[in-house]
Motif scaffolding. Structure first.
Motif, PDB file in Angstrom:
ATOM      1  N   PRO A 159      -9.100 -35.183 -43.983  1.00 56.81           N
ATOM      2  CA  PRO A 159      -8.653 -33.896 -44.689  1.00 56.81           C
ATOM      3  C   PRO A 159      -6.890 -33.554 -44.095  1.00 56.81           C
ATOM      4  N   ALA A 160      -5.969 -33.432 -44.526  1.00 52.47           N
ATOM      5  CA  ALA A 160      -4.464 -32.650 -44.080  1.00 52.47           C
ATOM      6  C   ALA A 160      -4.613 -32.045 -43.423  1.00 52.47           C
ATOM      7  N   PRO A 161      -4.636 -32.330 -41.408  1.00 51.97           N
ATOM      8  CA  PRO A 161      -4.715 -31.044 -40.551  1.00 51.97           C
ATOM      9  C   PRO A 161      -4.054 -29.412 -41.545  1.00 51.97           C
ATOM     10  N   ASP A 162      -4.684 -28.922 -40.808  1.00 49.98           N
ATOM     11  CA  ASP A 162      -4.340 -27.109 -40.633  1.00 49.98           C
ATOM     12  C   ASP A 162      -2.885 -26.982 -40.410  1.00 49.98           C
ATOM     13  N   GLU A 163      -2.830 -27.572 -38.725  1.00 52.28           N
ATOM     14  CA  GLU A 163      -2.364 -27.694 -38.041  1.00 52.28           C
ATOM     15  C   GLU A 163      -1.980 -29.115 -37.071  1.00 52.28           C
ATOM     16  N   LEU A 164      -0.772 -29.545 -36.788  1.00 55.88           N
ATOM     17  CA  LEU A 164      -0.704 -30.448 -36.292  1.00 55.88           C
ATOM     18  C   LEU A 164       0.234 -30.302 -35.016  1.00 55.88           C
ATOM     19  N   VAL A 165      -0.378 -30.453 -33.676  1.00 60.98           N
ATOM     20  CA  VAL A 165       0.354 -30.097 -32.348  1.00 60.98           C
ATOM     21  C   VAL A 165       0.735 -31.281 -31.792  1.00 60.98           C
ATOM     22  N   LEU A 166       0.087 -32.581 -31.985  1.00 61.49           N
ATOM     23  CA  LEU A 166       0.734 -33.890 -31.228  1.00 61.49           C
ATOM     24  C   LEU A 166       0.482 -35.083 -31.840  1.00 61.49           C
ATOM     25  N   VAL A 167       1.616 -35.965 -31.763  1.00 61.69           N
ATOM     26  CA  VAL A 167       1.207 -36.992 -32.213  1.00 61.69           C
ATOM     27  C   VAL A 167       2.026 -38.072 -31.587  1.00 61.69           C
ATOM     28  N   SER A 168       1.067 -39.720 -31.338  1.00 55.70           N
ATOM     29  CA  SER A 168       1.171 -40.739 -30.360  1.00 55.70           C
ATOM     30  C   SER A 168       1.858 -41.581 -31.764  1.00 55.70           C
ATOM     31  N   TRP A 169       2.459 -41.925 -30.272  1.00 53.10           N
ATOM     32  CA  TRP A 169       3.578 -43.265 -30.560  1.00 53.10           C
ATOM     33  C   TRP A 169       3.032 -44.771 -29.958  1.00 53.10           C
ATOM     34  N   PHE A 170       2.641 -45.983 -29.899  1.00 52.98           N
ATOM     35  CA  PHE A 170       2.457 -47.360 -29.558  1.00 52.98           C
ATOM     36  C   PHE A 170       3.442 -47.983 -29.336  1.00 52.98           C
ATOM     37  N   GLU A 171       3.316 -48.687 -27.884  1.00 51.33           N
ATOM     38  CA  GLU A 171       4.002 -49.689 -27.809  1.00 51.33           C
ATOM     39  C   GLU A 171       3.701 -51.114 -29.072  1.00 51.33           C
ATOM     40  N   GLY A 172       2.695 -51.256 -29.881  1.00 48.96           N
ATOM     41  CA  GLY A 172       3.104 -52.211 -30.784  1.00 48.96           C
ATOM     42  C   GLY A 172       3.885 -51.947 -31.727  1.00 48.96           C
ATOM     43  N   GLU A 174       2.338 -48.523 -34.048  1.00 38.34           N
ATOM     44  CA  GLU A 174       1.968 -47.608 -34.712  1.00 38.34           C
ATOM     45  C   GLU A 174       2.227 -45.770 -34.223  1.00 38.34           C
ATOM     46  N   VAL A 175       2.183 -45.203 -35.232  1.00 38.68           N
ATOM     47  CA  VAL A 175       1.747 -44.140 -34.570  1.00 38.68           C
ATOM     48  C   VAL A 175       0.327 -43.214 -35.140  1.00 38.68           C
ATOM     49  N   PHE A 176       0.193 -41.968 -34.945  1.00 40.29           N
ATOM     50  CA  PHE A 176      -0.946 -41.838 -34.708  1.00 40.29           C
ATOM     51  C   PHE A 176      -1.087 -40.009 -35.049  1.00 40.29           C
ATOM     52  N   ARG A 177      -1.461 -39.585 -35.951  1.00 46.54           N
ATOM     53  CA  ARG A 177      -1.826 -37.881 -35.638  1.00 46.54           C
ATOM     54  C   ARG A 177      -2.954 -37.894 -34.356  1.00 46.54           C
ATOM     55  N   SER A 178      -2.685 -37.652 -33.664  1.00 50.73           N
ATOM     56  CA  SER A 178      -3.478 -37.323 -32.189  1.00 50.73           C
ATOM     57  C   SER A 178      -3.631 -35.678 -31.867  1.00 50.73           C
ATOM     58  N   GLY A 179      -3.126 -34.977 -32.376  1.00 46.60           N
ATOM     59  CA  GLY A 179      -4.387 -33.341 -31.896  1.00 46.60           C
ATOM     60  C   GLY A 179      -4.102 -32.993 -33.074  1.00 46.60           C
ATOM     61  N   CYS A 180      -4.756 -33.016 -33.707  1.00 46.48           N
ATOM     62  CA  CYS A 180      -5.220 -32.169 -35.461  1.00 46.48           C
ATOM     63  C   CYS A 180      -6.147 -30.487 -35.069  1.00 46.48           C
ATOM     64  N   THR A 181      -5.895 -29.820 -35.426  1.00 45.94           N
ATOM     65  CA  THR A 181      -6.587 -28.371 -35.660  1.00 45.94           C
ATOM     66  C   THR A 181      -7.023 -28.385 -37.569  1.00 45.94           C
ATOM     67  N   PHE A 182      -8.443 -27.927 -37.365  1.00 43.37           N
ATOM     68  CA  PHE A 182      -9.309 -27.451 -39.084  1.00 43.37           C
ATOM     69  C   PHE A 182      -9.670 -26.191 -38.450  1.00 43.37           C
ATOM     70  N   PHE A 183      -9.976 -25.596 -39.328  1.00 51.41           N
ATOM     71  CA  PHE A 183     -10.375 -23.799 -39.229  1.00 51.41           C
ATOM     72  C   PHE A 183     -11.599 -24.582 -40.680  1.00 51.41           C
ATOM     73  N   ARG A 184     -12.894 -24.602 -40.255  1.00 49.86           N
ATOM     74  CA  ARG A 184     -14.557 -24.364 -40.965  1.00 49.86           C
ATOM     75  C   ARG A 184     -15.115 -23.205 -40.781  1.00 49.86           C
ATOM     76  N   GLY A 185     -15.111 -22.430 -41.750  1.00 45.68           N
ATOM     77  CA  GLY A 185     -15.926 -21.052 -41.519  1.00 45.68           C
ATOM     78  C   GLY A 185     -15.182 -20.142 -41.013  1.00 45.68           C
ATOM     79  N   GLN A 186     -16.081 -19.708 -39.575  1.00 39.56           N
ATOM     80  CA  GLN A 186     -15.502 -19.143 -38.992  1.00 39.56           C
ATOM     81  C   GLN A 186     -15.371 -19.498 -37.488  1.00 39.56           C
ATOM     82  N   GLY A 187     -15.230 -20.942 -37.239  1.00 38.02           N
ATOM     83  CA  GLY A 187     -14.727 -21.762 -36.171  1.00 38.02           C
ATOM     84  C   GLY A 187     -13.414 -22.585 -36.557  1.00 38.02           C
ATOM     85  N   LYS A 188     -13.580 -22.958 -35.266  1.00 38.73           N
ATOM     86  CA  LYS A 188     -12.461 -24.284 -34.964  1.00 38.73           C
ATOM     87  C   LYS A 188     -12.270 -25.046 -34.359  1.00 38.73           C
ATOM     88  N   VAL A 189     -11.754 -26.025 -35.168  1.00 34.41           N
ATOM     89  CA  VAL A 189     -11.870 -27.562 -34.937  1.00 34.41           C
ATOM     90  C   VAL A 189     -10.742 -28.195 -34.470  1.00 34.41           C
TER      91      VAL A 189
END
Length: 240
Positions: A159-172, A174-189
């Motif tokens: 799912p679209a992250p609640d917050e995107l903190v980090l993004v990676s770029w690779f030598e080949g 590609e890019v990737f959403r590498s640091g994502c946060t999510f809120f679930r119930g009272q917990g944080k992921v």
């Protein structure tokens, strides 16, 4: 004091000399030692322990669970997954690392397949901070490099992250959403990408700082538990 439990399936280290050479005491112990600092009380748990090391007693004493898994996702008992899931919804923090994106617990919390592109080619990864105001980015440079890592590439089926903190770029390329946060119930992921088992990623100080920050961020807020269901009015309701 944030009570952290670092969980690792602990399979690769037992039968791979290549992995054992990098993490002779297991990935879990490398992470536990690396993030141990003032303000943390850290212990470890592994899949081969009774109840995968995640007994009710252990989880009762856990503010944040750090999860590394890869080869043994299907060996994790569904009852333990349900137990961890309930704890996250109740406020326990969860930090999911690298190939933990395919773990039962992460997929259950995301509700998606969590698949992605991947490649093992000893290539460079450059990790960029895209949300410098976020507490997970505290003490991290604008960008840092891991000289050798496994590539993960978009599209990452989450799912679209609640917050995107980090993004990676690779030598080949590609890019990737590498640091994502999510809120679930009272917990944080918090999902954090780096950490292939054959590379010394969990000795990198920037990586360890991100995990520390992630654990602090994910720690329970201790807000009052919401009350649901039929509810009596707090104020007098005057007849119209």
């Amino acid at each position: 004091m944030v009570k952290v439990t670092v969980w690792n399936e602990f399979l690769h280290e037992k039968d791979s000399e290549e992995v054992r050479a990098v993490y002779p005491d297991g990935i879990h112990n490398a992470i536990a030692k690396g993030i141990g600092t003032d303000g943390f009380e850290v212990r470890t748990a592994t899949m081969d322990q009774p109840e995968h090391g995640l007994t009710e007693e252990v989880l009762d004493g856990t503010d944040v669970l750090v999860w590394w898994g890869h080869r043994g996702h299907d060996q994790v008992d569904d009852a333990i997954v349900d137990r961890v899931h309930a704890r996250v919804l109740g406020g326990m923090g969860l930090v999911v690392l690298h190939s933990g994106h395919f773990s039962k617990i992460f997929k259950k919390l995301m509700g998606t397949g969590c698949d992605l592109k991947w490649r093992e080619a000893d290539e460079k990864e450059r990790i960029w901070v895209v949300n410098p105001a976020h507490p997970i980015a505290a003490g991290i440079p604008e960008q840092f490099v891991l000289e050798r890592e496994e590539m993960y590439g978009e599209h990452f089926d989450i799912p679209a992250p609640d917050e995107l903190v980090l993004v990676s770029w690779f030598e080949g390329g590609e890019v990737f959403r590498s640091g994502c946060t999510f809120f679930r119930g009272q917990g944080k992921v918090f999902y954090f990408r780096p950490g292939h088992e054959t590379y010394p990623t969990y000795y990198n100080e920037n990586v360890l700082q991100v995990i520390r920050n992630g654990a602090r961020w994910a720690a329970p807020s201790n807000a009052a538990a919401p009350i649901r269901g039929n509810h009596k009015p707090l104020e007098e309701i005057k007849a119209k």
